[in-house]
Design an enzyme around this catalytic site. Structure first.
Site, PDB file in Angstrom:
ATOM      1  N   GLY A 135      -5.605   6.360   0.237  1.00 37.88           N
ATOM      2  CA  GLY A 135      -4.651   5.251   0.362  1.00 37.88           C
ATOM      3  C   GLY A 135      -4.006   4.977  -0.984  1.00 37.88           C
ATOM      4  O   GLY A 135      -3.943   5.862  -1.850  1.00 37.88           O
ATOM      5  N   ASP A 158      -8.893  -2.400  -1.665  1.00 45.00           N
ATOM      6  CA  ASP A 158      -9.385  -3.381  -0.693  1.00 45.00           C
ATOM      7  C   ASP A 158     -10.900  -3.355  -0.499  1.00 45.00           C
ATOM      8  O   ASP A 158     -11.466  -4.320   0.015  1.00 45.00           O
ATOM      9  CB  ASP A 158      -8.730  -3.121   0.675  1.00 45.00           C
ATOM     10  CG  ASP A 158      -7.300  -3.641   0.730  1.00 45.00           C
ATOM     11  OD1 ASP A 158      -6.790  -4.092  -0.309  1.00 45.00           O
ATOM     12  OD2 ASP A 158      -6.703  -3.597   1.828  1.00 45.00           O
ATOM     13  N   GLU A 168       5.245 -11.405   9.571  1.00 47.78           N
ATOM     14  CA  GLU A 168       6.137 -10.249   9.742  1.00 47.78           C
ATOM     15  C   GLU A 168       6.153  -9.790  11.194  1.00 47.78           C
ATOM     16  O   GLU A 168       7.213  -9.493  11.759  1.00 47.78           O
ATOM     17  CB  GLU A 168       5.691  -9.117   8.803  1.00 47.78           C
ATOM     18  CG  GLU A 168       6.010  -9.455   7.354  1.00 47.78           C
ATOM     19  CD  GLU A 168       5.378  -8.537   6.316  1.00 47.78           C
ATOM     20  OE1 GLU A 168       5.624  -8.754   5.133  1.00 47.78           O
ATOM     21  OE2 GLU A 168       4.636  -7.616   6.693  1.00 47.78           O
ATOM     22  N   VAL A 209     -16.490  10.218   5.548  1.00 46.25           N
ATOM     23  CA  VAL A 209     -17.732   9.984   4.808  1.00 46.25           C
ATOM     24  C   VAL A 209     -18.522   8.902   5.528  1.00 46.25           C
ATOM     25  O   VAL A 209     -17.956   7.922   6.010  1.00 46.25           O
ATOM     26  CB  VAL A 209     -17.396   9.547   3.364  1.00 46.25           C
ATOM     27  CG1 VAL A 209     -18.640   9.073   2.615  1.00 46.25           C
ATOM     28  CG2 VAL A 209     -16.711  10.683   2.616  1.00 46.25           C
ATOM     29  N   ALA A 228      -1.436  -3.897  -1.844  1.00 37.83           N
ATOM     30  CA  ALA A 228      -1.126  -2.523  -2.236  1.00 37.83           C
ATOM     31  C   ALA A 228      -0.892  -2.445  -3.745  1.00 37.83           C
ATOM     32  O   ALA A 228      -1.313  -1.486  -4.398  1.00 37.83           O
ATOM     33  CB  ALA A 228       0.105  -2.048  -1.478  1.00 37.83           C
ATOM     34  N   GLN A 229      -0.220  -3.447  -4.300  1.00 42.24           N
ATOM     35  CA  GLN A 229       0.094  -3.379  -5.730  1.00 42.24           C
ATOM     36  C   GLN A 229      -1.181  -3.444  -6.582  1.00 42.24           C
ATOM     37  O   GLN A 229      -1.245  -2.837  -7.654  1.00 42.24           O
ATOM     38  CB  GLN A 229       1.078  -4.462  -6.144  1.00 42.24           C
ATOM     39  CG  GLN A 229       0.710  -5.858  -5.722  1.00 42.24           C
ATOM     40  CD  GLN A 229       1.670  -6.898  -6.277  1.00 42.24           C
ATOM     41  OE1 GLN A 229       2.048  -6.832  -7.435  1.00 42.24           O
ATOM     42  NE2 GLN A 229       2.067  -7.853  -5.464  1.00 42.24           N
ATOM     43  N   GLY A 262      -4.979   3.236  -3.568  1.00 43.44           N
ATOM     44  CA  GLY A 262      -5.859   3.323  -4.732  1.00 43.44           C
ATOM     45  C   GLY A 262      -6.275   4.755  -5.015  1.00 43.44           C
ATOM     46  O   GLY A 262      -6.053   5.280  -6.116  1.00 43.44           O
ATOM     47  N   GLY A 309     -10.947   8.420   0.095  1.00 44.30           N
ATOM     48  CA  GLY A 309      -9.841   7.550   0.503  1.00 44.30           C
ATOM     49  C   GLY A 309      -8.544   7.924  -0.191  1.00 44.30           C
ATOM     50  O   GLY A 309      -8.442   7.879  -1.410  1.00 44.30           O
TER      51      GLY A 309
HETATM   52  C1  LIG Z   1       0.024  -4.509   8.251  1.00 43.04           C
HETATM   53  C2  LIG Z   1      -0.206  -4.595   6.771  1.00 43.04           C
HETATM   54  C3  LIG Z   1       0.816  -5.043   5.934  1.00 43.04           C
HETATM   55  C4  LIG Z   1       0.609  -5.124   4.556  1.00 43.04           C
HETATM   56  N1  LIG Z   1       1.646  -5.543   3.762  1.00 43.04           N
HETATM   57  C5  LIG Z   1       1.488  -5.537   2.420  1.00 43.04           C
HETATM   58  C6  LIG Z   1       2.573  -5.874   1.566  1.00 43.04           C
HETATM   59  O1  LIG Z   1       3.669  -6.203   2.031  1.00 43.04           O
HETATM   60  N2  LIG Z   1       2.366  -5.824   0.222  1.00 43.04           N
HETATM   61  C7  LIG Z   1       1.167  -5.453  -0.317  1.00 43.04           C
HETATM   62  O2  LIG Z   1       1.034  -5.403  -1.545  1.00 43.04           O
HETATM   63  N3  LIG Z   1       0.120  -5.134   0.456  1.00 43.04           N
HETATM   64  C8  LIG Z   1       0.251  -5.163   1.806  1.00 43.04           C
HETATM   65  N4  LIG Z   1      -0.804  -4.826   2.619  1.00 43.04           N
HETATM   66  C9  LIG Z   1      -2.115  -4.514   2.012  1.00 43.04           C
HETATM   67  C10 LIG Z   1      -2.174  -3.097   1.495  1.00 43.04           C
HETATM   68  O3  LIG Z   1      -1.726  -2.187   2.482  1.00 43.04           O
HETATM   69  C11 LIG Z   1      -3.611  -2.790   1.075  1.00 43.04           C
HETATM   70  O4  LIG Z   1      -3.982  -3.743   0.115  1.00 43.04           O
HETATM   71  C12 LIG Z   1      -3.718  -1.394   0.501  1.00 43.04           C
HETATM   72  O5  LIG Z   1      -3.443  -0.444   1.497  1.00 43.04           O
HETATM   73  C13 LIG Z   1      -5.110  -1.157  -0.071  1.00 43.04           C
HETATM   74  O6  LIG Z   1      -5.170   0.128  -0.591  1.00 43.04           O
HETATM   75  P1  LIG Z   1      -6.557   0.933  -0.608  1.00 43.04           P
HETATM   76  O7  LIG Z   1      -6.294   2.215  -1.300  1.00 43.04           O
HETATM   77  O8  LIG Z   1      -7.639   0.065  -1.101  1.00 43.04           O
HETATM   78  O9  LIG Z   1      -6.888   1.176   0.927  1.00 43.04           O
HETATM   79  P2  LIG Z   1      -6.035   1.903   2.048  1.00 43.04           P
HETATM   80  O10 LIG Z   1      -4.614   2.026   1.670  1.00 43.04           O
HETATM   81  O11 LIG Z   1      -6.376   1.199   3.304  1.00 43.04           O
HETATM   82  O12 LIG Z   1      -6.637   3.364   2.075  1.00 43.04           O
HETATM   83  C14 LIG Z   1      -7.964   3.620   2.450  1.00 43.04           C
HETATM   84  C15 LIG Z   1      -8.075   5.098   2.819  1.00 43.04           C
HETATM   85  O13 LIG Z   1      -9.443   5.416   2.971  1.00 43.04           O
HETATM   86  C16 LIG Z   1      -9.612   6.231   4.110  1.00 43.04           C
HETATM   87  N5  LIG Z   1     -10.979   6.021   4.588  1.00 43.04           N
HETATM   88  C17 LIG Z   1     -11.543   4.862   4.982  1.00 43.04           C
HETATM   89  N6  LIG Z   1     -12.817   5.039   5.328  1.00 43.04           N
HETATM   90  C18 LIG Z   1     -13.069   6.362   5.159  1.00 43.04           C
HETATM   91  C19 LIG Z   1     -14.226   7.171   5.363  1.00 43.04           C
HETATM   92  N7  LIG Z   1     -15.358   6.662   5.808  1.00 43.04           N
HETATM   93  N8  LIG Z   1     -14.144   8.487   5.088  1.00 43.04           N
HETATM   94  C20 LIG Z   1     -12.979   9.021   4.641  1.00 43.04           C
HETATM   95  N9  LIG Z   1     -11.864   8.312   4.430  1.00 43.04           N
HETATM   96  C21 LIG Z   1     -11.898   6.988   4.686  1.00 43.04           C
HETATM   97  C22 LIG Z   1      -8.554   5.738   5.084  1.00 43.04           C
HETATM   98  O14 LIG Z   1      -8.247   6.723   6.046  1.00 43.04           O
HETATM   99  C23 LIG Z   1      -7.397   5.432   4.149  1.00 43.04           C
HETATM  100  O15 LIG Z   1      -6.538   6.528   3.984  1.00 43.04           O
HETATM  101  C24 LIG Z   1      -0.635  -4.746   4.003  1.00 43.04           C
HETATM  102  C25 LIG Z   1      -1.665  -4.297   4.845  1.00 43.04           C
HETATM  103  C26 LIG Z   1      -1.453  -4.214   6.213  1.00 43.04           C
HETATM  104  C27 LIG Z   1      -2.569  -3.712   7.098  1.00 43.04           C
END
Ligand SMILES: Cc1cc2nc3c(=O)[nH]c(=O)nc-3n(C[C@H](O)[C@H](O)[C@H](O)COP(=O)(O)OP(=O)(O)OC[C@H]3O[C@@H](n4cnc5c(N)ncnc54)[C@H](O)[C@@H]3O)c2cc1C
Length: 445
Positions: free
Chosen positions: A31, A319, A190, A98, A335-336, A33, A29
């Site tokens: 994203g 997440d 939003e 994965v 995100a934070q 994190g 991932g």
């Molecule tokens: C529309 C929207 C608005 C938001 N607004 C805010 C905001 O204003 N402020 C805020 O703090 N948060 C906001 N969030 C929440 C924030 O975006 C998430 O909390 C954050 O992205 C979580 O980060 P992460 O690294 O856990 O997951 P993600 O950023 O979702 O990254 C997960 C990654 O894992 C990859 N992945 C998933 N499954 C697999 C797999 N099986 N194999 C390979 N790769 C995989 C995905 O492609 C992705 O790149 C918002 C979310 C959304 C959807």
């Protein structure tokens, strides 16, 4: 020479190790994190890192709704993962999905049949939408999580006005210009505010048979108030601000059915051609891959060092994970949180694996809770400080530009916003024939 830490089965690991004998950290991932973990481990001697993602880009999800409502273009909220980490020779990036973990063999399994061995595994696979057992609603009311989702919603919104312009049936015109956003959290608020801005301002003068300023925009929430994680006075402000924009805020209104022609709320049928889902999320299935017990919603339980409960070589964050603050409360899916956890975990792994130290537990420092409503209007809650209106909108804008990855994105997004602010225009209104055809299929009455 074969790498002793790679125990891949056929087909073998597609890219061999950079340096034999180095500890191999596999991050799933890219994203908020996962990328932060990788950045902390970049160029660290003795470590090699494989960052796997099923997409080739890191996506800034908080601005997706601006793509869905034609303020920004897809490329402005995403950045190729490969480019972000290219300066670190010890990081390789693989485009791969994965679909399992073999804990005994210490391998992650890939959907295309390959496998990658790890010494330490970091799961940062995020979350997806939850339709509360109604998977069939997804077709009619897409959620907003990926660039494809944003493009699809943008096409549906814009196409609804195009079709309304052509129909001679007043009831169908009413349905085509009704937009139902389900879920009154920050994403729903939003989206509803941005659709109102698009129809009331950017499209106001562009049609002849239909008046976009009279579009019906509904924000449908099951709870007694929208923005339930904010203090009540900010929810009340947001409701009023949305209503001023022309959004009808429906609280205590659980959705009972969604199909191709509309939505049923509390027994009432509301014909609507465009519906957007922002009501529920569930963790990616990484907990199932590990075979560990998860929280409701599939979140993996992690300890204060973000290690998966009961496992010493597997970590989860963002997440997909359920981490707790010192007072026992669950950390929100923001995100934070993911970003801070990623930087913490990267440093902690460095300390543990390179220096042999035992790192201190993770502590989340809230940078505030933000939601934007529309032009000049947002709410911010930070500790005991709450802001609303223009000051909150300014804080929201600065925070989001600051967090965007890549100087080019920051610059372009800032310029785009300035342009949209001055002209009320949306620069990203083009839809392709393919997007148009897909949107049309979902909007047939
Ligand atoms: C529309 C929207 C608005 C938001 N607004 C805010 C905001 O204003 N402020 C805020 O703090 N948060 C906001 N969030 C929440 C924030 O975006 C998430 O909390 C954050 O992205 C979580 O980060 P992460 O690294 O856990 O997951 P993600 O950023 O979702 O990254 C997960 C990654 O894992 C990859 N992945 C998933 N499954 C697999 C797999 N099986 N194999 C390979 N790769 C995989 C995905 O492609 C992705 O790149 C918002 C979310 C959304 C959807």
């Amino acid at each position: 020479m074969a790498d002793p830490t790679d125990r891949s089965r056929t087909p073998p690991d597609p890219a061999p190790a950079q340096a034999d004998g180095d500890h191999h950290v596999v991050i799933v991932g890219g994203g908020f994190g996962g990328l932060a973990v990788a950045q902390e481990l970049g160029s660290v001697a003795g470590l090699r890192v494989t960052l796997l993602d099923r997409r080739n880009h890191h996506l800034f999800q908080p601005l997706l709704y601006q793509v869905a409502t034609a303020v920004l273009s897809p490329g402005e909220v995403a950045e190729p993962i490969r480019r972000i980490v290219s300066r670190h020779r010890n990081i390789r990036v693989l485009l791969a999905e994965v679909n399992g973990v073999d804990r005994a063999e210490r391998q992650v399994r890939l959907r295309d049949g390959g496998a990658i061995a790890y010494d330490t595994l970091v799961l940062a696979t995020g979350a997806t939408h939850s339709y509360f057992g109604h998977a069939d609603w997804a077709r009619h009311a897409p959620g907003l999580k990926t660039l494809d989702d944003a493009r699809a919603i943008r096409a549906r919104v814009l196409l609804a006005f195009e079709r309304a312009e052509r129909t001679s049936d007043p009831a169908e015109r009413e349905r085509l210009t009704t937009f139902a956003v389900v879920g009154g959290g920050p994403t729903g608020v939003e989206m509803a505010g941005a659709i109102a801005g698009l129809s009331r301002q950017a499209l106001a003068r562009d049609f002849r048979a239909v008046d976009p300023t009279r579009a019906r925009i509904l924000l449908i929430e099951a709870a007694p108030r929208i923005l339930g994680t904010f203090p009540e006075h900010l929810s009340a402000y947001a409701t009023k601000a949305l209503e001023r924009l022309g959004v009808t805020v429906m609280t205590l209104s659980p959705v009972e059915a969604i199909d191709e022609v509309g939505v049923t709320v509390k027994g009432s049928r509301i014909p609507a051609a465009t519906m957007v889902w922002g009501a529920g999320v569930q963790a990616s299935p990484a907990g199932q891959w590990l075979g560990v017990a998860t929280e409701r919603g599939g979140h993996i339980r992690v300890g204060p060092d973000l290690a998966v409960e009961g496992l010493s070589d597997v970590y989860a964050l963002g997440d997909v994970a359920m981490a707790r603050a010192e007072d026992g409360s669950a950390l929100p899916g923001l995100a934070q949180v993911a970003h801070q956890q990623g930087h913490y975990l990267g440093k902690a792994l460095r300390a543990r694996l390179v220096a042999g130290q035992r790192p201190a537990p993770f502590r989340f420092r809230s940078r505030g809770n933000l939601a934007v409503i529309g032009r000049n209007s947002a709410v911010v809650q930070w500790d005991r400080v709450s802001l609303k209106g223009f000051p909150a909108w300014l804080v929201w804008g600065i925070a989001h530009v600051y967090l965007l990855v890549g100087f080019q994105n920051r610059l372009v997004v800032t310029l785009r916003w300035l342009w949209a602010y001055v002209t009320y225009q949306r620069g990203a209104r083009l839809i392709s024939e393919r997007e148009e055809a897909a949107a049309a299929r979902h909007q047939q009455a």
